[in-house]
Design an enzyme around this catalytic site. Sequence first.
Site, PDB file in Angstrom:
ATOM      1  N   HIS A  72       0.618  -1.239   0.010  1.00  0.00           N
ATOM      2  CA  HIS A  72      -0.138   0.032  -0.068  1.00  0.00           C
ATOM      3  C   HIS A  72       0.917   1.240  -0.005  1.00  0.00           C
ATOM      4  O   HIS A  72       2.028   1.476   0.355  1.00  0.00           O
ATOM      5  CB  HIS A  72      -0.894  -0.033   1.167  1.00  0.00           C
ATOM      6  N   GLU A  74       0.836   3.848   1.969  1.00  0.00           N
ATOM      7  CA  GLU A  74       1.167   4.166   3.293  1.00  0.00           C
ATOM      8  C   GLU A  74       2.589   3.075   3.587  1.00  0.00           C
ATOM      9  O   GLU A  74       3.515   3.751   4.385  1.00  0.00           O
ATOM     10  CB  GLU A  74       0.253   4.010   4.354  1.00  0.00           C
ATOM     11  N   CYS A  98      -5.988   1.260   5.601  1.00  0.00           N
ATOM     12  CA  CYS A  98      -6.417  -0.124   6.214  1.00  0.00           C
ATOM     13  C   CYS A  98      -6.030  -0.258   7.569  1.00  0.00           C
ATOM     14  O   CYS A  98      -5.337   0.322   8.044  1.00  0.00           O
ATOM     15  CB  CYS A  98      -6.083  -1.237   5.318  1.00  0.00           C
ATOM     16  N   CYS A 101      -2.069  -1.001   7.660  1.00  0.00           N
ATOM     17  CA  CYS A 101      -1.347   0.243   7.366  1.00  0.00           C
ATOM     18  C   CYS A 101      -1.447   1.075   8.471  1.00  0.00           C
ATOM     19  O   CYS A 101      -0.557   1.924   8.908  1.00  0.00           O
ATOM     20  CB  CYS A 101      -1.755   0.945   6.239  1.00  0.00           C
TER      21      CYS A 101
END
Length: 150
Positions: A72, A74, A98, A101
């Site tokens: 992701h 992040e 999410c 993360c």
Amino acid sequence: MAEQATKWQKRFFDMAYLVASWSKDPSSQIGAVIVDSQNRVISTGYNGLPVGVKDSDERLKDRATKYKMILHAEENAIMFAKQNLNGCRIYVTKMPPCAHCAALIIQSGIKFVYVPETEIPERWKESTELTSQMFSEAGVCLKFVKLDHV
């Protein structure tokens, strides 16, 4: 309730959307920008497969495979940061991080997470509810921002 974006927030979101455009994910292009307390950009990231791993259409269009392999935005921004992130802010496009993360954000020391005001897709609601819970418990502030261009 969302707050109206400041001049600096608009700049960082604009940068995050630019970084997101570098993602080869055909369904979700997400970008993240980490900044310090003096508005200096520390790191950026977008969602994609790990360095050196082929990002073929076949993999990226197969949701089950993609979810197992993709990093992701992040995660990439945190991993590429070359300094301590205690007290930093992260700007993320599209939706809240999410739960995975969120855990990385908490562990990294980032204290403020900014996302655009948006409707959360049904398939992400459970994860983002966990995100909100973890952020609340860990003292990380999640802020929704009204953006004119999103």
